[in-house]
Design a protein around this motif. Structure first.
Motif, PDB file in Angstrom:
ATOM      1  N   LEU A   1      -2.281  -4.510 -19.417  1.00 22.31           N
ATOM      2  CA  LEU A   1      -1.631  -5.656 -18.801  1.00 22.31           C
ATOM      3  C   LEU A   1      -1.907  -5.663 -17.314  1.00 22.31           C
ATOM      4  N   CYS A   2      -2.229  -6.811 -16.803  1.00 26.39           N
ATOM      5  CA  CYS A   2      -2.413  -6.991 -15.370  1.00 26.39           C
ATOM      6  C   CYS A   2      -1.283  -7.883 -14.888  1.00 26.39           C
ATOM      7  N   ALA A   3      -0.762  -7.588 -13.708  1.00 24.17           N
ATOM      8  CA  ALA A   3       0.293  -8.407 -13.107  1.00 24.17           C
ATOM      9  C   ALA A   3       0.027  -8.494 -11.612  1.00 24.17           C
ATOM     10  N   SER A   4       0.634  -9.483 -10.978  1.00 20.21           N
ATOM     11  CA  SER A   4       0.519  -9.595  -9.527  1.00 20.21           C
ATOM     12  C   SER A   4       1.870  -9.980  -8.970  1.00 20.21           C
ATOM     13  N   SER A   5       2.063  -9.681  -7.684  1.00 19.39           N
ATOM     14  CA  SER A   5       3.306 -10.084  -7.023  1.00 19.39           C
ATOM     15  C   SER A   5       3.078 -10.204  -5.526  1.00 19.39           C
TER      16      SER A   5
ATOM     17  N   HIS B   1      -1.427 -13.358  -4.161  1.00 13.08           N
ATOM     18  CA  HIS B   1      -0.461 -12.263  -4.073  1.00 13.08           C
ATOM     19  C   HIS B   1      -1.071 -11.037  -3.416  1.00 13.08           C
ATOM     20  N   ASP B   2      -0.243 -10.293  -2.703  1.00 12.27           N
ATOM     21  CA  ASP B   2      -0.667  -9.075  -2.005  1.00 12.27           C
ATOM     22  C   ASP B   2      -0.921  -7.922  -2.963  1.00 12.27           C
ATOM     23  N   THR B   3      -0.173  -7.889  -4.066  1.00 12.36           N
ATOM     24  CA  THR B   3      -0.182  -6.714  -4.936  1.00 12.36           C
ATOM     25  C   THR B   3      -0.641  -7.091  -6.342  1.00 12.36           C
ATOM     26  N   MET B   4      -1.518  -6.231  -6.899  1.00  3.50           N
ATOM     27  CA  MET B   4      -1.952  -6.387  -8.292  1.00  3.50           C
ATOM     28  C   MET B   4      -1.760  -5.055  -9.003  1.00  3.50           C
ATOM     29  N   TYR B   5      -1.272  -5.117 -10.244  1.00  5.29           N
ATOM     30  CA  TYR B   5      -0.899  -3.938 -11.022  1.00  5.29           C
ATOM     31  C   TYR B   5      -1.701  -3.875 -12.312  1.00  5.29           C
TER      32      TYR B   5
ATOM     33  N   THR C   1       6.430  -7.285   0.116  1.00  4.36           N
ATOM     34  CA  THR C   1       6.571  -7.074   1.549  1.00  4.36           C
ATOM     35  C   THR C   1       5.797  -5.828   1.922  1.00  4.36           C
ATOM     36  N   GLU C   2       5.481  -5.674   3.181  1.00  7.04           N
ATOM     37  CA  GLU C   2       4.705  -4.518   3.628  1.00  7.04           C
ATOM     38  C   GLU C   2       5.444  -3.224   3.324  1.00  7.04           C
ATOM     39  N   ALA C   3       6.749  -3.196   3.499  1.00  2.00           N
ATOM     40  CA  ALA C   3       7.514  -1.972   3.250  1.00  2.00           C
ATOM     41  C   ALA C   3       7.433  -1.561   1.785  1.00  2.00           C
ATOM     42  N   GLN C   4       7.555  -2.520   0.857  1.00  2.55           N
ATOM     43  CA  GLN C   4       7.477  -2.197  -0.561  1.00  2.55           C
ATOM     44  C   GLN C   4       6.081  -1.750  -0.945  1.00  2.55           C
ATOM     45  N   GLY C   5       5.070  -2.357  -0.352  1.00  2.00           N
ATOM     46  CA  GLY C   5       3.694  -2.062  -0.714  1.00  2.00           C
ATOM     47  C   GLY C   5       3.267  -0.646  -0.384  1.00  2.00           C
ATOM     48  N   TYR C   6       3.908  -0.004   0.583  1.00  2.00           N
ATOM     49  CA  TYR C   6       3.509   1.329   0.977  1.00  2.00           C
ATOM     50  C   TYR C   6       4.470   2.405   0.511  1.00  2.00           C
ATOM     51  N   LEU C   7       5.211   2.138  -0.553  1.00  2.00           N
ATOM     52  CA  LEU C   7       6.031   3.183  -1.159  1.00  2.00           C
ATOM     53  C   LEU C   7       5.120   4.267  -1.697  1.00  2.00           C
ATOM     54  N   PRO C   8       5.561   5.509  -1.702  1.00  2.00           N
ATOM     55  CA  PRO C   8       4.721   6.559  -2.296  1.00  2.00           C
ATOM     56  C   PRO C   8       4.382   6.200  -3.732  1.00  2.00           C
ATOM     57  N   SER C   9       3.209   6.600  -4.196  1.00  2.00           N
ATOM     58  CA  SER C   9       2.754   6.206  -5.524  1.00  2.00           C
ATOM     59  C   SER C   9       3.620   6.790  -6.633  1.00  2.00           C
ATOM     60  N   THR C  10       4.499   7.719  -6.333  1.00  2.00           N
ATOM     61  CA  THR C  10       5.390   8.260  -7.356  1.00  2.00           C
ATOM     62  C   THR C  10       6.542   7.308  -7.636  1.00  2.00           C
ATOM     63  N   GLN C  11       6.769   6.315  -6.766  1.00  2.00           N
ATOM     64  CA  GLN C  11       7.820   5.332  -6.989  1.00  2.00           C
ATOM     65  C   GLN C  11       7.210   4.086  -7.591  1.00  2.00           C
ATOM     66  N   LYS C  12       7.734   3.675  -8.717  1.00  2.00           N
ATOM     67  CA  LYS C  12       7.181   2.518  -9.409  1.00  2.00           C
ATOM     68  C   LYS C  12       7.766   1.236  -8.836  1.00  2.00           C
ATOM     69  N   PRO C  13       6.954   0.180  -8.703  1.00  2.00           N
ATOM     70  CA  PRO C  13       7.463  -1.095  -8.221  1.00  2.00           C
ATOM     71  C   PRO C  13       8.562  -1.618  -9.138  1.00  2.00           C
ATOM     72  N   LEU C  14       9.509  -2.325  -8.567  1.00  2.00           N
ATOM     73  CA  LEU C  14      10.647  -2.817  -9.332  1.00  2.00           C
ATOM     74  C   LEU C  14      10.458  -4.247  -9.811  1.00  2.00           C
ATOM     75  N   CYS C  15       9.300  -4.827  -9.603  1.00  2.00           N
ATOM     76  CA  CYS C  15       9.134  -6.247  -9.873  1.00  2.00           C
ATOM     77  C   CYS C  15       8.563  -6.551 -11.253  1.00  2.00           C
TER      78      CYS C  15
ATOM     79  N   CYS D   1      -9.250  -8.776 -13.947  1.00  2.00           N
ATOM     80  CA  CYS D   1      -8.045  -9.574 -13.781  1.00  2.00           C
ATOM     81  C   CYS D   1      -8.225 -10.440 -12.537  1.00  2.00           C
ATOM     82  N   SER D   2      -7.817 -11.698 -12.640  1.00  2.00           N
ATOM     83  CA  SER D   2      -7.842 -12.575 -11.473  1.00  2.00           C
ATOM     84  C   SER D   2      -6.506 -13.294 -11.368  1.00  2.00           C
ATOM     85  N   GLN D   3      -6.150 -13.641 -10.147  1.00  2.00           N
ATOM     86  CA  GLN D   3      -4.897 -14.368  -9.923  1.00  2.00           C
ATOM     87  C   GLN D   3      -5.142 -15.430  -8.864  1.00  2.00           C
ATOM     88  N   THR D   4      -4.455 -16.555  -9.049  1.00  2.00           N
ATOM     89  CA  THR D   4      -4.649 -17.696  -8.159  1.00  2.00           C
ATOM     90  C   THR D   4      -3.468 -17.890  -7.216  1.00  2.00           C
ATOM     91  N   LEU D   5      -2.605 -16.902  -7.116  1.00  2.00           N
ATOM     92  CA  LEU D   5      -1.368 -17.036  -6.350  1.00  2.00           C
ATOM     93  C   LEU D   5      -1.448 -16.424  -4.956  1.00  2.00           C
TER      94      LEU D   5
END
Length: 153
Positions: free
Chosen positions: A118-122, A57-61, A125-139, A51-55
């Motif tokens: 499916l690959c996604a990127s977003s 983005h800090d996060t890739m899923y 913020t630093e706070a969202q990026g370091y949520l425990p892995s048991t919490q799924k991103p809301l984006c 997967c590649s992204q041109t945006l």
């Protein structure tokens, strides 16, 4: 390399092939691109999805969607930190060598791995990026957006 599913093994032998599909937007409008578009392999063989992204983005899923199910988050990278869901099999490995690239490796493909990936990127913020892995991103978009009928795998 594609799996050969013809000849005398066409009956039960067909079950030894795995199909992994990726949803891909047209390259002209795509900001997130997946490669290959689809992959057929033999049971037990490794598979790499890119997967590649041109945006920038800090996060890739990476998500897995099985027929008649909503996409399931497998793992995500925030910058260079891998966050794997607790129920994601060790059979799935990932790497992110650059901000713009992320790969998903299926170490030994099994029938249970037949799905759309499916690959996604977003931009996170630093706070969202370091949520425990048991919490799924809301984006991630509403899963019903991916419930359209696709050809059988």
């Amino acid at each position: 390399m594609p799996c050969s599913c013809s000849g005398p093994a066409m009956g039960p032998g067909l079950l030894r092939c795995i199909t992994l599909c990726l949803l891909v937007a047209s390259p002209v409008s795509a900001m997130v691109m997946q490669n290959p578009r689809y992959q057929i392999t033999r049971v037990g063989k490794p598979v790499t999805l890119n997967c590649s992204q041109t945006l920038n983005h800090d996060t890739m899923y990476w998500y897995q969607q099985k027929p008649s199910h909503a996409p399931k988050l497998l793992l995500y990278y925030y910058d260079d930190q891998l966050n794997k869901q607790t129920d994601t099999s060790d059979n799935f490995q990932a790497s992110r060598p650059k901000t713009s690239l992320c790969s998903l490796d299926v170490r030994s493909a099994g029938l249970e791995d037949s799905a759309v990936y499916l690959c996604a990127s977003s931009r996170d913020t630093e706070a969202q990026g370091y949520l425990p892995s048991t919490q799924k991103p809301l984006c991630f978009p509403d899963p019903s957006a991916f419930s359209r009928t696709t050809s059988s795998l």
